[in-house]
Scaffold this motif. Structure first.
Motif, short mmCIF file in Angstrom:
data_model
loop_
_atom_site.label_atom_id
_atom_site.label_comp_id
_atom_site.label_asym_id
_atom_site.label_seq_id
_atom_site.Cartn_x
_atom_site.Cartn_y
_atom_site.Cartn_z
N SER A 90 -4.95 18.50 -0.78
CA SER A 90 -5.74 19.46 -1.56
C SER A 90 -6.72 18.77 -2.49
O SER A 90 -6.54 17.61 -2.85
N ASP A 91 -7.75 19.51 -2.88
CA ASP A 91 -8.73 18.96 -3.82
C ASP A 91 -8.20 19.03 -5.24
O ASP A 91 -8.49 18.15 -6.05
N LYS A 92 -7.47 20.10 -5.53
CA LYS A 92 -6.88 20.25 -6.87
C LYS A 92 -5.46 20.77 -6.72
O LYS A 92 -5.18 21.56 -5.81
N ILE A 93 -4.61 20.33 -7.64
CA ILE A 93 -3.21 20.75 -7.63
C ILE A 93 -2.90 21.28 -9.01
O ILE A 93 -3.26 20.67 -10.02
N THR A 94 -2.22 22.42 -9.04
CA THR A 94 -1.84 22.95 -10.35
C THR A 94 -0.36 23.32 -10.33
O THR A 94 0.23 23.51 -9.29
N THR A 95 0.19 23.42 -11.54
CA THR A 95 1.45 24.13 -11.69
C THR A 95 1.24 25.14 -12.79
O THR A 95 0.14 25.22 -13.36
N VAL A 96 2.29 25.94 -13.09
CA VAL A 96 2.04 27.19 -13.79
C VAL A 96 2.21 27.16 -15.31
O VAL A 96 2.21 28.20 -15.94
N SER A 97 2.36 25.96 -15.88
CA SER A 97 2.27 25.83 -17.33
C SER A 97 1.97 24.38 -17.68
O SER A 97 2.32 23.47 -16.93
N PRO A 98 1.31 24.15 -18.81
CA PRO A 98 1.02 22.77 -19.21
C PRO A 98 2.30 21.96 -19.43
O PRO A 98 2.37 20.80 -19.01
N THR A 99 3.32 22.55 -20.03
CA THR A 99 4.55 21.78 -20.26
C THR A 99 5.17 21.36 -18.93
O THR A 99 5.61 20.23 -18.76
N HIS A 100 5.19 22.28 -17.96
CA HIS A 100 5.80 21.93 -16.69
C HIS A 100 5.00 20.85 -15.96
O HIS A 100 5.57 20.01 -15.26
N ALA A 101 3.69 20.86 -16.15
CA ALA A 101 2.87 19.79 -15.54
C ALA A 101 3.36 18.44 -16.06
O ALA A 101 3.54 17.49 -15.29
N GLY A 102 3.60 18.38 -17.35
CA GLY A 102 4.13 17.14 -17.93
C GLY A 102 5.51 16.80 -17.38
O GLY A 102 5.78 15.65 -17.03
N GLU A 103 6.37 17.80 -17.26
CA GLU A 103 7.72 17.57 -16.75
C GLU A 103 7.70 17.05 -15.31
O GLU A 103 8.48 16.17 -14.95
N LEU A 104 6.80 17.60 -14.51
CA LEU A 104 6.74 17.20 -13.09
C LEU A 104 6.34 15.74 -12.92
O LEU A 104 6.57 15.14 -11.88
N LEU A 105 5.74 15.19 -13.96
CA LEU A 105 5.33 13.79 -13.87
C LEU A 105 6.44 12.83 -14.28
O LEU A 105 6.27 11.62 -14.24
N THR A 106 7.58 13.39 -14.67
CA THR A 106 8.68 12.52 -15.10
C THR A 106 9.77 12.43 -14.02
O THR A 106 9.88 13.30 -13.16
N GLU A 107 10.55 11.36 -14.14
CA GLU A 107 11.67 11.15 -13.22
C GLU A 107 12.69 12.30 -13.32
O GLU A 107 13.14 12.82 -12.31
#
Ligand code: GLC
Length: 476
Positions: free
Chosen positions: A208-225
């Motif tokens: 995809s050209d862009k990827i999103t998730t449905v809240s800013p906090t969860h975006a941060g969480e998804l980047l963690t182990e």
């Protein structure tokens, strides 16, 4: 701009969770902004029954899954300015439920292939194809790998939204060629490989050209182990194209002042009377005892993700403190049983409805004093936003989108707090928070101020839809 949403669920036709609300509300809001939004989804048995012939069959075309030839019947209808396309195939979709079959991977492979073929069939060239979750995650790869030389597809751009990272669409690499006609090389190179299998969610992210998730906090969480469900490595790779955009709720559908489904309508100025009337009638409808104590509501898929075990564990305590509990939802058998058992243990104090019932959902939001949402993880969460709109204080675990929308009372933030929250995923933490909420329920000044702040919270779609639009437009 033409935008096509590809999804396994969308209101008002097929829903198991918040995904259905979001796809519909986002598409609707985009049309209000003057964009052309359409949705393509499977023509499930439940939809066939519901539309009762009131959709138009616009044609049929072949879908090849290597040696198997299947037919897709394409239906169309319009709702609130949105064009809905339904992909019909009795073998795959004439079944009682949306998911839960041994061949789900094949069913959604068929859907994905049919969604691709539909574009040429209709001569539809969306600027944006917006994929939601794993089910049609192979679509960008299909088009880029198999139709890359065809100018028809040149201007299409892809966006993937992760609503639930725990569902990853894992399948045997053999099916890459068997279902999709894609080369093994994609697996060997690692591009689509995930946990030793192919993941359609990862594939969607990679293509995809862009990827999103449905809240800013969860975006941060998804980047963690800890919070990434294994996707953290994938998302690190596409970091510049990844962001969180908070969902909203449909402010027309969810408005206690105009809601025809609740027993009595109310706004901030008359919420005390309104909520009391709703409470009395709802308790009656469940044959529960009349009470001056707080009512705790729950409208949820009854699965481990939602922290339902914490609620059944804490229930005796809630009841001992004078509370009552009303639950609507369905899901894991054990969780359903646990709630049903509470009715026997605490007669008059617990109401349970297993299943989904839209009218009842509205009534629970309106009648409850508190809404329980102790989720283990929560990419965004819709119910807490609906609760706020109905002057019902959310009591949440502080995670994901709950953290972005619920501001827990700490004792010293009465001017901004609109609910309650805790961090540790333990029954003890939930009980402690419930206790404090019940103490404050009996202090009219505190409870009233929190309700005022809840009513003032703003979670309508306008802002979020604009954020998606900006994202679509930012793609070259
Ligand atoms: C999924 C998530 C939920 C989110 C919804 C809509 O159901 O679990 O947190 O609100 O998708 O995006």
């Amino acid at each position: 701009m033409k935008i096509l949403m590809v999804t396994s669920e969308a209101n008002p036709y097929a829903k198991t969770g918040g995904l259905a609300d979001v796809v519909y509300a986002l598409a609707k809001e985009l049309t209000i902004h003057g964009e052309e939004a359409s949705i393509v989804m499977p023509y499930y048995q439940s939809i066939v029954k519901r539309v009762n012939g009131n959709v138009k069959l616009i044609g049929s075309f072949d879908v090849f899954m290597s040696w198997r030839k299947q037919t897709a019947d394409l239906y169309r209808t319009y709702v609130d300015g949105i064009t809905y396309y339904f992909i019909g195939n009795a073998y795959y979709f004439n079944r009682e439920n949306i998911y839960g079959y041994y061949d789900d991977i094949e069913r959604f492979a068929f859907f994905t292939l049919a969604a691709r073929n539909m574009l040429k069939f209709l001569k539809l060239k969306p600027r944006i194809i917006h994929i939601h979750d794993w089910q049609a995650g192979m679509l960008p790869a299909l088009i880029k790998e198999q139709n890359g030389d065809d100018p028809f597809y040149d201007n299409i751009r892809f966006v993937t939204t992760i609503h639930n990272p725990a569902f990853q669409g894992l399948f045997d690499p053999f099916l890459l060629s068997d279902f999709y006609g894609l080369s093994d090389e994609l697996f060997r190179s690692g591009k689509v490989r995930f946990k030793g299998a192919v993941s359609s969610l990862k594939t969607s992210i990679m293509y995809s050209d862009k990827i999103t998730t449905v809240s800013p906090t969860h975006a941060g969480e998804l980047l963690t182990e800890e919070g990434g469900h294994g996707l953290n490595h994938v998302l690190q790779y596409v970091l510049d194209d990844f962001k969180g955009i908070l969902n909203g709720i449909d402010y027309e559908e969810w408005n206690p002042q105009t809601d025809g489904k609740i027993f009595s309508k109310y706004g901030y100025s008359d919420y005390k009377v309104g909520k009391r009337e709703n409470k009395v009638k709802l308790l009656q409808s469940f044959n529960m005892s009349k009470t001056d104590g707080p009512v705790f509501g729950l409208v949820s898929r009854l699965t481990w993700q939602k922290g339902v075990e914490l609620i059944t564990n804490a229930a005796p305590h809630i009841i001992a403190r004078g509370g009552s509990i009303i639950v609507l939802g369905s899901g894991e058998y054990g969780a359903e049983q646990d709630f049903n058992n509470l009715i026997q243990r605490f007669p008059g104090k617990v109401g349970v409805y297993i299943g989904y019932n839209d009218e009842l959902a509205h009534r629970i939001y309106a009648a409850s004093d508190f809404f329980l949402m102790p989720s283990l993880f929560e990419p965004c969460g819709i119910s807490q936003m609906i609760s706020l709109r109905y002057g019902t204080l959310p009591l949440v675990r502080i995670t994901g989108g709950l953290r972005d929308t619920v501001f827990p009372f700490t004792g010293s933030n009465l001017d901004t707090a609109n609910g309650y929250g805790f961090y540790d995923y333990t029954t003890a933490a939930l009980i402690d928070t419930v206790s404090w909420a019940i103490d404050n329920y009996h202090k009219a000044d505190i409870h009233g101020q929190l309700i005022y702040n809840a009513f003032k919270s703003e979670n309508d779609w306008a802002k979020s839809a604009q954020a998606y639009l900006d994202l679509y437009e930012s793609i070259e």
